[in-house]
Design a protein around this motif. Structure first.
Motif, mmCIF file in Angstrom:
data_model
loop_
_atom_site.group_PDB
_atom_site.id
_atom_site.type_symbol
_atom_site.label_atom_id
_atom_site.label_comp_id
_atom_site.label_asym_id
_atom_site.label_seq_id
_atom_site.Cartn_x
_atom_site.Cartn_y
_atom_site.Cartn_z
ATOM 1 N N PHE A 17 0.832 -1.206 0.000
ATOM 2 C CA PHE A 17 0.000 0.000 0.000
ATOM 3 C C PHE A 17 0.862 1.249 0.000
ATOM 4 O O PHE A 17 0.573 2.220 -0.695
ATOM 5 C CB PHE A 17 -0.934 -0.017 1.216
ATOM 6 C CG PHE A 17 -1.904 1.117 1.249
ATOM 7 C CD1 PHE A 17 -3.009 1.120 0.414
ATOM 8 C CD2 PHE A 17 -1.729 2.182 2.114
ATOM 9 C CE1 PHE A 17 -3.915 2.162 0.438
ATOM 10 C CE2 PHE A 17 -2.617 3.231 2.149
ATOM 11 C CZ PHE A 17 -3.720 3.221 1.312
ATOM 12 N N MET A 18 1.954 1.217 0.776
ATOM 13 C CA MET A 18 2.866 2.353 0.828
ATOM 14 C C MET A 18 3.530 2.580 -0.529
ATOM 15 O O MET A 18 3.671 3.729 -0.977
ATOM 16 C CB MET A 18 3.938 2.141 1.889
ATOM 17 C CG MET A 18 4.874 3.319 2.054
ATOM 18 S SD MET A 18 6.132 3.048 3.300
ATOM 19 C CE MET A 18 7.164 1.887 2.472
ATOM 20 N N VAL A 19 3.916 1.507 -1.196
ATOM 21 C CA VAL A 19 4.502 1.641 -2.528
ATOM 22 C C VAL A 19 3.493 2.270 -3.485
ATOM 23 O O VAL A 19 3.845 3.078 -4.347
ATOM 24 C CB VAL A 19 4.987 0.261 -3.038
ATOM 25 C CG1 VAL A 19 5.349 0.307 -4.509
ATOM 26 C CG2 VAL A 19 6.168 -0.214 -2.211
ATOM 27 N N GLY A 20 2.227 1.926 -3.328
ATOM 28 C CA GLY A 20 1.184 2.529 -4.150
ATOM 29 C C GLY A 20 0.965 4.001 -3.846
ATOM 30 O O GLY A 20 0.558 4.768 -4.718
ATOM 31 N N LEU A 21 1.245 4.426 -2.619
ATOM 32 C CA LEU A 21 1.078 5.827 -2.254
ATOM 33 C C LEU A 21 2.246 6.705 -2.708
ATOM 34 O O LEU A 21 2.086 7.910 -2.853
ATOM 35 C CB LEU A 21 0.930 5.971 -0.737
ATOM 36 C CG LEU A 21 -0.384 5.552 -0.113
ATOM 37 C CD1 LEU A 21 -0.292 5.686 1.403
ATOM 38 C CD2 LEU A 21 -1.540 6.359 -0.635
ATOM 39 N N ALA A 30 3.795 8.879 3.336
ATOM 40 C CA ALA A 30 3.355 7.509 3.073
ATOM 41 C C ALA A 30 3.738 6.592 4.231
ATOM 42 O O ALA A 30 2.930 5.768 4.679
ATOM 43 C CB ALA A 30 3.964 6.997 1.772
ATOM 44 N N VAL A 31 4.948 6.733 4.762
ATOM 45 C CA VAL A 31 5.389 5.933 5.905
ATOM 46 C C VAL A 31 4.546 6.262 7.125
ATOM 47 O O VAL A 31 4.149 5.361 7.887
ATOM 48 C CB VAL A 31 6.891 6.159 6.185
ATOM 49 C CG1 VAL A 31 7.302 5.551 7.507
ATOM 50 C CG2 VAL A 31 7.731 5.602 5.053
ATOM 51 N N LEU A 36 0.439 4.520 10.987
ATOM 52 C CA LEU A 36 -0.820 4.737 11.698
ATOM 53 C C LEU A 36 -1.829 3.624 11.401
ATOM 54 O O LEU A 36 -2.552 3.179 12.295
ATOM 55 C CB LEU A 36 -1.408 6.100 11.351
ATOM 56 C CG LEU A 36 -0.651 7.310 11.904
ATOM 57 C CD1 LEU A 36 -1.253 8.600 11.363
ATOM 58 C CD2 LEU A 36 -0.665 7.298 13.417
ATOM 59 N N MET A 37 -1.854 3.180 10.151
ATOM 60 C CA MET A 37 -2.752 2.081 9.794
ATOM 61 C C MET A 37 -2.364 0.801 10.528
ATOM 62 O O MET A 37 -3.239 0.069 11.014
ATOM 63 C CB MET A 37 -2.731 1.851 8.286
ATOM 64 C CG MET A 37 -3.456 2.904 7.491
ATOM 65 S SD MET A 37 -3.287 2.695 5.721
ATOM 66 C CE MET A 37 -4.119 1.153 5.463
ATOM 67 N N TYR A 38 -1.072 0.516 10.634
ATOM 68 C CA TYR A 38 -0.612 -0.701 11.311
ATOM 69 C C TYR A 38 -1.042 -0.685 12.777
ATOM 70 O O TYR A 38 -1.632 -1.650 13.267
ATOM 71 C CB TYR A 38 0.909 -0.834 11.204
ATOM 72 C CG TYR A 38 1.460 -1.995 11.994
ATOM 73 C CD1 TYR A 38 1.338 -3.293 11.525
ATOM 74 C CD2 TYR A 38 2.078 -1.800 13.219
ATOM 75 C CE1 TYR A 38 1.822 -4.369 12.252
ATOM 76 C CE2 TYR A 38 2.565 -2.868 13.949
ATOM 77 C CZ TYR A 38 2.445 -4.149 13.464
ATOM 78 O OH TYR A 38 2.915 -5.201 14.192
ATOM 79 N N PHE A 39 -0.755 0.403 13.472
ATOM 80 C CA PHE A 39 -1.099 0.457 14.886
ATOM 81 C C PHE A 39 -2.609 0.527 15.092
ATOM 82 O O PHE A 39 -3.132 0.011 16.079
ATOM 83 C CB PHE A 39 -0.382 1.618 15.575
ATOM 84 C CG PHE A 39 1.084 1.374 15.725
ATOM 85 C CD1 PHE A 39 1.557 0.371 16.548
ATOM 86 C CD2 PHE A 39 1.998 2.126 15.013
ATOM 87 C CE1 PHE A 39 2.911 0.128 16.679
ATOM 88 C CE2 PHE A 39 3.355 1.894 15.133
ATOM 89 C CZ PHE A 39 3.818 0.895 15.965
ATOM 90 N N GLY A 40 -3.325 1.130 14.162
ATOM 91 C CA GLY A 40 -4.780 1.149 14.243
ATOM 92 C C GLY A 40 -5.382 -0.235 14.109
ATOM 93 O O GLY A 40 -6.278 -0.615 14.867
ATOM 94 N N VAL A 41 -4.886 -1.010 13.155
ATOM 95 C CA VAL A 41 -5.385 -2.374 12.971
ATOM 96 C C VAL A 41 -5.026 -3.226 14.178
ATOM 97 O O VAL A 41 -5.847 -4.005 14.666
ATOM 98 C CB VAL A 41 -4.828 -2.976 11.664
ATOM 99 C CG1 VAL A 41 -5.083 -4.466 11.595
ATOM 100 C CG2 VAL A 41 -5.436 -2.293 10.461
#
Length: 83
Positions: A17-21, A30-31, A36-41
């Motif tokens: 997903f980061m590569v896509g951003l 992007a990082v 934030l997405m990782y810790f949110g999940v």
């Protein structure tokens, strides 16, 4: 938050997903978004796991009716067997 096997899949997906951003924004942003997405999940899954464990209890569920087992007996099935 402990590391589990399925976290490898989560990290891989978020890296893709980061590569896509990257074409659309600066790498720092992007990082930041992926972090934030990782810790949110991880936070969401941890809370859901605690909620499920609280509902199930330490002894598990009855295989017949699905209610929580208390003192190694099902409150619904064991009462109906006596009657």
């Amino acid at each position: 938050m402990k590391f589990e096997k399925r976290d490898v899949i989560l990290i891989t997906g978020l890296l893709l997903f980061m590569v896509g951003l990257l074409p659309f924004m600066a790498p720092l942003y992007a990082v930041l978004i992926v972090s934030l997405m990782y810790f949110g999940v991880k936070f969401y899954v941890g809370r859901r796991t605690k909620l499920i464990q609280r509902d199930i209890g330490l002894e598990g569920l009855c295989m017949d009716c699905g209610s929580k087992i208390v003192n190694k007996k099902c409150p619904h099935c064991d009462i109906s067997d006596k009657e």
